[in-house]
Motif scaffolding. Sequence first.
Motif, short mmCIF file in Angstrom:
data_model
loop_
_atom_site.label_atom_id
_atom_site.label_comp_id
_atom_site.label_asym_id
_atom_site.label_seq_id
_atom_site.Cartn_x
_atom_site.Cartn_y
_atom_site.Cartn_z
N GLY A 216 0.80 -1.22 0.00
CA GLY A 216 0.00 0.00 0.00
C GLY A 216 0.83 1.27 0.00
O GLY A 216 0.31 2.35 -0.31
N LYS A 217 2.10 1.18 0.36
CA LYS A 217 2.95 2.37 0.35
C LYS A 217 4.05 2.28 -0.70
O LYS A 217 5.03 3.02 -0.64
CB LYS A 217 3.55 2.60 1.74
N THR A 218 3.88 1.39 -1.67
CA THR A 218 4.83 1.33 -2.78
C THR A 218 4.35 2.22 -3.91
O THR A 218 3.15 2.35 -4.17
CB THR A 218 5.01 -0.11 -3.32
N VAL A 219 5.31 2.84 -4.58
CA VAL A 219 5.03 3.72 -5.72
C VAL A 219 5.96 3.31 -6.86
O VAL A 219 7.18 3.27 -6.69
CB VAL A 219 5.28 5.20 -5.36
N TYR A 220 5.37 3.01 -8.01
CA TYR A 220 6.15 2.59 -9.17
C TYR A 220 6.80 3.81 -9.83
O TYR A 220 6.12 4.76 -10.22
CB TYR A 220 5.25 1.87 -10.17
N LEU A 221 8.13 3.78 -9.95
CA LEU A 221 8.86 4.89 -10.56
C LEU A 221 10.19 4.37 -11.11
O LEU A 221 11.14 4.16 -10.35
CB LEU A 221 9.12 6.00 -9.54
N PRO A 222 10.30 4.12 -12.42
CA PRO A 222 11.59 3.69 -12.99
C PRO A 222 12.69 4.66 -12.60
O PRO A 222 12.49 5.88 -12.58
CB PRO A 222 11.31 3.70 -14.49
N GLU A 223 13.87 4.11 -12.31
CA GLU A 223 14.90 4.94 -11.69
C GLU A 223 15.68 5.81 -12.68
O GLU A 223 16.24 6.84 -12.31
CB GLU A 223 15.91 4.09 -10.90
N ASN A 224 15.73 5.43 -13.95
CA ASN A 224 16.56 6.18 -14.89
C ASN A 224 15.85 7.43 -15.38
O ASN A 224 14.62 7.49 -15.45
CB ASN A 224 16.93 5.30 -16.08
N GLY A 225 16.64 8.42 -15.72
CA GLY A 225 16.12 9.67 -16.26
C GLY A 225 17.05 10.21 -17.32
O GLY A 225 18.14 9.68 -17.57
N ILE A 226 16.63 11.29 -17.95
CA ILE A 226 17.39 11.89 -19.04
C ILE A 226 17.69 13.35 -18.71
O ILE A 226 16.80 14.11 -18.31
CB ILE A 226 16.60 11.81 -20.37
N ASP A 227 18.93 13.73 -18.91
CA ASP A 227 19.35 15.12 -18.79
C ASP A 227 19.31 15.72 -20.19
O ASP A 227 20.12 15.36 -21.05
CB ASP A 227 20.76 15.18 -18.22
N PRO A 228 18.39 16.65 -20.47
CA PRO A 228 18.28 17.19 -21.82
C PRO A 228 19.52 17.96 -22.26
O PRO A 228 19.72 18.17 -23.46
CB PRO A 228 17.04 18.10 -21.74
N ALA A 229 20.36 18.36 -21.32
CA ALA A 229 21.61 19.02 -21.70
C ALA A 229 22.61 18.02 -22.28
O ALA A 229 23.49 18.39 -23.06
CB ALA A 229 22.21 19.73 -20.49
N ARG A 230 22.45 16.76 -21.92
CA ARG A 230 23.36 15.72 -22.43
C ARG A 230 22.78 15.02 -23.66
O ARG A 230 23.53 14.59 -24.53
CB ARG A 230 23.62 14.67 -21.34
N PHE A 231 21.46 14.90 -23.72
CA PHE A 231 20.81 14.26 -24.87
C PHE A 231 19.91 15.30 -25.52
O PHE A 231 18.73 15.39 -25.25
CB PHE A 231 20.03 13.03 -24.42
N ASN A 232 20.53 16.10 -26.38
CA ASN A 232 19.87 17.30 -26.89
C ASN A 232 19.80 17.33 -28.41
O ASN A 232 19.63 18.39 -29.00
CB ASN A 232 20.59 18.55 -26.37
N ARG A 233 19.94 16.20 -29.05
CA ARG A 233 19.90 16.16 -30.50
C ARG A 233 18.71 15.33 -30.95
O ARG A 233 18.07 14.64 -30.15
CB ARG A 233 21.20 15.57 -31.05
N VAL A 234 18.41 15.39 -32.23
CA VAL A 234 17.33 14.60 -32.82
C VAL A 234 17.91 13.80 -33.98
O VAL A 234 18.57 14.38 -34.86
CB VAL A 234 16.17 15.49 -33.31
N ALA A 235 17.71 12.51 -33.95
CA ALA A 235 18.26 11.64 -35.00
C ALA A 235 17.69 12.02 -36.36
O ALA A 235 16.51 12.38 -36.48
CB ALA A 235 17.95 10.18 -34.68
#
Length: 431
Positions: A216-235
């Motif tokens: 009842g006190k668990t919250v689903y939240l994948p741990e990884n995230g993205i820094d837009p300053a590091r991944f700032n291009r578009v293929a």
Amino acid sequence: METDPVRRRVLAIAEAANPDWVSVPLVGWSLAQALREVSDVHLVTQVRNRDPILRAGLVEGRDFTAIDSEALARPMWKLAEALRMGEGKGWTMVQAINALSYPWFERLVWRRFGDAIRGGEYDIVHRITPLSPTIASPLAARCAKAGVPFVLGPLNGGVPWPPGFEAEMLAEREWLSRLRSAYRLLPGRDATLRDAAAILVGSRHTESEIPARYRGKTVYLPENGIDPARFNRVAAPSGMLRAGFVGRMVPYKGPDMLLQAAAPLIREGGLHLDLIGDGPMLPWLKTQAQTLEIRQGVTFHGWQEHGAVQDILCRCHLLAFPSIREFGGGVVLEAMALGVVPLVVDYAGPGELVTQGTGLKVPCGNRQQIVEAFGQRLRALADDPSALPALARAARQRVQDHFLWSRKAGQVARVHDWVRSGGDGPAPTVF
């Protein structure tokens, strides 16, 4: 320091938090930093991270505290390195040793911050790392006694090896993983879950390991995230179908399965592979490419720095990633952030990150089944790539909506507000 009354005062415990490293230390650093945008955060970390954090501009004593637990941490790390039987191998053994040594770190944290916690100087104590659910937190009970909510996680790890990959398990020196479930019986594990005000879980597998009485006190939240300053291009791929692979060249990542799956299409001139990464399998993979007569259609880039990885991936239509045991799958998010469509095995981290319309998944079968499924997907895309642009846009949007570190800070802040209110009502759904 004066604090905005609506801002949370958070003591962020991240034994591993390092802006210069990857994996768990980068998660610890990135989440703690992101939380500064919505809360007043003081980071507590291990002394090995001090110099990189100082170089990043934080002020020791004001923004962070480095705890020197080296008297125990250093010899225990050397023991773990000896027992893991190979660089980068035996991760379950490393976590087992860490489960024994980590409580000393928290004991030192309490010595330094116990009076401040009891005195109400912090609204929340949040242990971000270790991520492993096998490692207990003695601080949970101390904080509960002091009346300060203790938040744990995101926890992730211990995904079972899928059937049919026993050879890969042994190659990774992961024999101890057969006994991993015994951690549930370790002293302190149940008390940690009982005394935590909220438990963030980074995967559905980890959530399934939490006893029902604490769900009842668990919250689903994948741990990884993205820094837009590091991944700032578009293929912007063009020409024939091009697929990239990024990761250590080790058996469970499946680069050999990818070569086998792609070989017929490469020989026909319908696909080019870019393999980025180093590792013990690399010489053998080059030999495999020669044997399969596809060397002309495969570029082995070796290890590349971050900017170069982006340069290569942005020329690709796909991230072809047949790994069969990823806890988080950070590289999948990184590709999605660039608008590179992920093609993954529907298992563990990658299987949860890639949703309908944001990428492609194949079932997690045995080795031959994965090879055949990847081969079929690649051929279908080479014959008709029309679906790729829409998938790429949706993948990128999914990252923008849910996985930027700024988004994750807001998601965690909702959990903090919930526990500050006494945990009334069901745990918030933040993802």
